[in-house]
Each structure stands twice: as C-alpha cells, then as structure tokens.
Write a protein that holds these residues in place. Structure first.
Motif, PDB file in Angstrom:
ATOM      1  N   ALA A   1      10.050   7.441   7.902  1.00 53.65           N
ATOM      2  CA  ALA A   1       8.741   7.580   7.268  1.00 53.65           C
ATOM      3  C   ALA A   1       8.148   8.960   7.552  1.00 53.65           C
ATOM      4  CB  ALA A   1       7.803   6.483   7.763  1.00 53.65           C
ATOM      5  N   GLN A   2       8.289   9.434   8.779  1.00 53.17           N
ATOM      6  CA  GLN A   2       7.774  10.761   9.122  1.00 53.17           C
ATOM      7  C   GLN A   2       8.545  11.862   8.402  1.00 53.17           C
ATOM      8  OE1 GLN A   2       5.046  11.639  11.223  1.00 53.17           O
ATOM      9  NE2 GLN A   2       4.661   9.500  10.725  1.00 53.17           N
TER      10      GLN A   2
ATOM     11  N   VAL B   1       5.433   0.056   4.645  1.00 53.25           N
ATOM     12  CA  VAL B   1       6.396  -0.498   5.612  1.00 53.25           C
ATOM     13  C   VAL B   1       5.864  -0.405   7.035  1.00 53.25           C
ATOM     14  CG1 VAL B   1       8.673  -0.184   6.660  1.00 53.25           C
ATOM     15  CG2 VAL B   1       8.432  -0.058   4.180  1.00 53.25           C
ATOM     16  N   THR B   2       5.426   0.775   7.420  1.00 56.16           N
ATOM     17  CA  THR B   2       5.026   0.973   8.813  1.00 56.16           C
ATOM     18  C   THR B   2       3.741   0.219   9.152  1.00 56.16           C
ATOM     19  OG1 THR B   2       3.986   3.083   8.163  1.00 56.16           O
ATOM     20  CG2 THR B   2       6.203   3.184   9.057  1.00 56.16           C
ATOM     21  N   SER B   3       2.793   0.185   8.217  1.00 55.62           N
ATOM     22  CA  SER B   3       1.554  -0.536   8.499  1.00 55.62           C
ATOM     23  C   SER B   3       1.782  -2.040   8.521  1.00 55.62           C
ATOM     24  CB  SER B   3       0.477  -0.180   7.466  1.00 55.62           C
ATOM     25  OG  SER B   3       0.850  -0.585   6.168  1.00 55.62           O
ATOM     26  N   ALA B   4       2.610  -2.556   7.605  1.00 55.74           N
ATOM     27  CA  ALA B   4       2.902  -3.986   7.589  1.00 55.74           C
ATOM     28  C   ALA B   4       3.674  -4.403   8.838  1.00 55.74           C
ATOM     29  CB  ALA B   4       3.680  -4.349   6.330  1.00 55.74           C
ATOM     30  N   ALA B   5       4.568  -3.542   9.298  1.00 63.05           N
ATOM     31  CA  ALA B   5       5.313  -3.836  10.527  1.00 63.05           C
ATOM     32  C   ALA B   5       4.377  -3.911  11.726  1.00 63.05           C
ATOM     33  CB  ALA B   5       6.387  -2.775  10.748  1.00 63.05           C
ATOM     34  N   ARG B   6       3.430  -2.990  11.777  1.00 56.57           N
ATOM     35  CA  ARG B   6       2.465  -2.996  12.879  1.00 56.57           C
ATOM     36  C   ARG B   6       1.628  -4.270  12.854  1.00 56.57           C
ATOM     37  NH1 ARG B   6       0.498   1.482  11.827  1.00 56.57           N
ATOM     38  NH2 ARG B   6      -1.310   0.851  10.604  1.00 56.57           N
ATOM     39  N   GLU B   7       1.219  -4.684  11.659  1.00 54.49           N
ATOM     40  CA  GLU B   7       0.421  -5.900  11.545  1.00 54.49           C
ATOM     41  C   GLU B   7       1.216  -7.138  11.962  1.00 54.49           C
ATOM     42  OE1 GLU B   7      -0.840  -5.877   7.507  1.00 54.49           O
ATOM     43  OE2 GLU B   7      -2.052  -4.066   7.737  1.00 54.49           O
TER      44      GLU B   7
ATOM     45  N   LEU C   1       9.178  11.293  -4.720  1.00 55.27           N
ATOM     46  CA  LEU C   1       9.046  11.257  -3.264  1.00 55.27           C
ATOM     47  C   LEU C   1       7.646  10.840  -2.832  1.00 55.27           C
ATOM     48  CD1 LEU C   1      10.961  14.308  -1.723  1.00 55.27           C
ATOM     49  CD2 LEU C   1      10.909  11.981  -0.800  1.00 55.27           C
ATOM     50  N   ALA C   2       6.640  11.269  -3.564  1.00 56.52           N
ATOM     51  CA  ALA C   2       5.267  10.908  -3.199  1.00 56.52           C
ATOM     52  C   ALA C   2       5.079   9.400  -3.208  1.00 56.52           C
ATOM     53  CB  ALA C   2       4.278  11.575  -4.150  1.00 56.52           C
ATOM     54  N   LEU C   3       5.706   8.727  -4.163  1.00 54.63           N
ATOM     55  CA  LEU C   3       5.601   7.270  -4.214  1.00 54.63           C
ATOM     56  C   LEU C   3       6.409   6.618  -3.095  1.00 54.63           C
ATOM     57  CD1 LEU C   3       5.767   6.589  -8.055  1.00 54.63           C
ATOM     58  CD2 LEU C   3       3.773   6.446  -6.543  1.00 54.63           C
ATOM     59  N   HIS C   4       7.550   7.199  -2.768  1.00 51.11           N
ATOM     60  CA  HIS C   4       8.321   6.636  -1.652  1.00 51.11           C
ATOM     61  C   HIS C   4       7.576   6.846  -0.334  1.00 51.11           C
ATOM     62  CE1 HIS C   4      12.689   5.263  -0.915  1.00 51.11           C
ATOM     63  NE2 HIS C   4      11.905   4.772   0.027  1.00 51.11           N
ATOM     64  N   ASN C   5       6.856   7.944  -0.250  1.00 50.61           N
ATOM     65  CA  ASN C   5       6.030   8.180   0.927  1.00 50.61           C
ATOM     66  C   ASN C   5       4.965   7.088   1.054  1.00 50.61           C
ATOM     67  OD1 ASN C   5       5.162   9.792   3.193  1.00 50.61           O
ATOM     68  ND2 ASN C   5       3.494  10.561   1.931  1.00 50.61           N
ATOM     69  N   LYS C   6       4.347   6.751  -0.084  1.00 50.72           N
ATOM     70  CA  LYS C   6       3.376   5.655  -0.102  1.00 50.72           C
ATOM     71  C   LYS C   6       4.021   4.350   0.365  1.00 50.72           C
ATOM     72  CE  LYS C   6       3.142   3.401  -3.695  1.00 50.72           C
ATOM     73  NZ  LYS C   6       3.763   2.180  -4.286  1.00 50.72           N
ATOM     74  N   ASP C   7       5.225   4.087  -0.135  1.00 52.85           N
ATOM     75  CA  ASP C   7       5.910   2.848   0.216  1.00 52.85           C
ATOM     76  C   ASP C   7       6.279   2.786   1.700  1.00 52.85           C
ATOM     77  OD1 ASP C   7       5.734   2.008  -2.381  1.00 52.85           O
ATOM     78  OD2 ASP C   7       7.779   2.561  -2.921  1.00 52.85           O
TER      79      ASP C   7
END
Length: 299
Positions: free
Chosen positions: A263-264, A245-251, A235-241
């Motif tokens: 994500a939350q 996703v969210t940062s790339a979408a914002r960019e 789960l920790a790695l999926h949290n990273k992923d």
C-alpha cells in the motif's frame, strides 16, 4: 430482454459494460458527468439521460459504477439521487469498489427506500469489461442475486454470491491486495532481469509456464516490458483500494504486513505523479527505488 437498465457512470469500465448490456438485449439508459460517454452509449444502441433522476425513473435495474465511496453516496442519496427516484422493487447493483462499511450502510438505506441492493464489485480491468468476462463478487440476499443474474451474466463470467451486504466489497478488497502484491513482485522481477541483461521476453515466457505464472503476468508483463502504461485501471484507484484494505484490516484487528508495505509503495508511485497510469505503472516506482528512473511519460 424486456428489462430497463439505468447505468450511472460510463467510465473506462462502465461504458463497455453498458454496451454489453445493450448487446444482450436490455434497454439501457446511461448517465455520466461527461456527455461524450453518453453519446458513445447512444451510438451503440443505448439511450441517454439528462440526470440521475431521469435515468432511473423507469428502471427495473439500476447499476452504479463510479470511483469511490463518496461518489456512490453522491449518486444514490439526496433529492436527485437513485434512492429518491427509482421505483419501488427495483434492483440496485453497485459495481463500484468502495468501503465495506459504506456498502452495508447504503444497502440498509436502499432497503428503506424500497430497493433491493447488491454490492457487486468487479475484477478484470478494461479488457475484461470489453470482453464481458469480468469476475464479479456479490454481497446481498440470495433472491436478489438470482434476480440480477441475467444482468450480471451479460457483463461477467465468474459470478459468485459471497455473503450478505458488504461481503462483495470485502472480497474485492482482498482481490486488490493480491493484484497489487503481484504487480509489485512482477515489477521487481523485471527490474532484476534487466539488470542482468536477460532476454526479458524469453524470461517472461518461461516464467508464465511455471508456478510464477498468473493472470497478472499474462496481462501486465508486456505492458511493463513495452513501458506502455495507458490506463486499464488507474494507479490512483488502486491506491484508493489499498487504503480500503488497510483501514478494513485495522478495523477487523488483523495484521497484513505485506499488504501494508505494498500500500505504501502504491501511494509512493502515485505521489510521484503516476496516478493516472495503469496500475502496471507500479513498475516505475520500483525503478525509482533502484535508481533507474526513466524520462517522465508525456502528460
């Protein structure tokens, strides 16, 4: 195969992938922070290295499989890293899941060092790695992709060049969004079914035969029903992923309403102490929200 492969990162996914390369006839030299994993590879017919520089010095192909963007940067840059020690013309295949922008920047550095980079994150979890049936989404040049195909065929089943450098990581981010949303929906469905006393084994069987069926349901439903969350993908790695996703979408200026919410929920489950569990452990987060918290799992 006459090619020498250096494999950096012999974790849950990396070790079985390296073993499959040995079984395919490649000469595989592995390096890992934990020496036990190196010993396991040697026992399977591979070779061990004392450092990254030692592992890559004679390699035709260098594969990295480490947890996050800083980890990849750490193993490829610097005096002891891949770029400074691999021979000119070697293929560098990064099977890690990292930020697309980091993949693009590192690909440029790799080319300056005389290497041929491919970002090639994988999907399929530990089971897919063991069975050699991973889905591999690849970013890079067509000629380099074709040169790497025999190696990728040894560890994967569905292998697709999806665009230039960074594209593989972008597609992997989309993959992780879909998987997390599916696990969240499956977890909510199981909590719902159990609340009504339904025969959940029967319910999962019939759901799997209809439009609700999916690989996530096939691979994760029984783990949830059995409350068996030994990590195939933590789960920790999926949290990273999901952060990627969210940062790339914002960019990119795009809105992912469901992705942001999932994500939350993943972050909440990790923050509650379940980060070391398989990502099907997202079910425990749903239980908490439903007021049905079960006893903590043993450490």
């Amino acid at each position: 195969m006459s090619q020498n492969v250096a494999f950096i990162g012999l974790g849950i996914m990396g070790l079985p992938m390296a073993k499959n390369l040995v079984n395919a006839g490649f000469t595989v030299t592995g390096f890992n922070r934990s020496p036990k994993a190196i010993d396991d590879l040697v026992a399977a017919g591979g070779k061990g290295a004392t450092s990254i520089a030692d592992a890559v010095k004679d390699a035709d192909i260098v594969i990295t499989m480490v947890p996050d963007s800083p980890d990849v940067q750490g193993v490829v840059t610097g005096e002891e890293g891949v770029f400074a020690n691999a021979k000119s013309g070697a293929l560098w295949i990064d099977n890690s899941s990292i930020r697309p922008d980091v993949a693009v920047a590192l690909a440029s550095e790799a080319r300056e060092a005389g290497l041929r980079p491919l970002d090639a994150p994988v999907s399929g979890g530990e089971a897919g790695a063991i069975e050699g049936v991973l889905s591999i989404m690849v970013g890079g040049d067509t000629a380099d992709f074709e040169a790497a195909k025999p190696v990728l065929d040894a560890v994967g089943k569905t292998i697709v060049l999806v665009g230039p450098s960074g594209s593989g990581q972008t597609v992997k981010a989309a993959n992780q969004l879909i998987v997390a949303a599916n696990i969240q929906a499956l977890s909510e469905a199981v909590v719902f079914l159990e609340a009504y006393g339904v025969d959940t084994d029967a319910a999962i069987k019939v759901l799997g035969g209809g439009l609700a069926g999916s690989k996530v349901l096939d691979q994760k439903a029984q783990k949830i029903l059995d409350r068996e969350f030994a990590p195939g993908f933590r789960l920790a790695l999926h949290n990273k992923d999901m952060g990627i996703v969210t940062s790339a979408a914002r960019e990119a200026g795009v809105v992912l309403p469901l992705g942001a919410l999932v994500a939350q929920l993943v972050t909440s489950t990790v923050a509650s102490g379940d980060g070391a569990l398989d990502h099907s452990g997202l079910f425990r987060g749903v239980q908490r929200l439903a007021g049905k918290v079960e006893a903590p799992l043993p450490a």
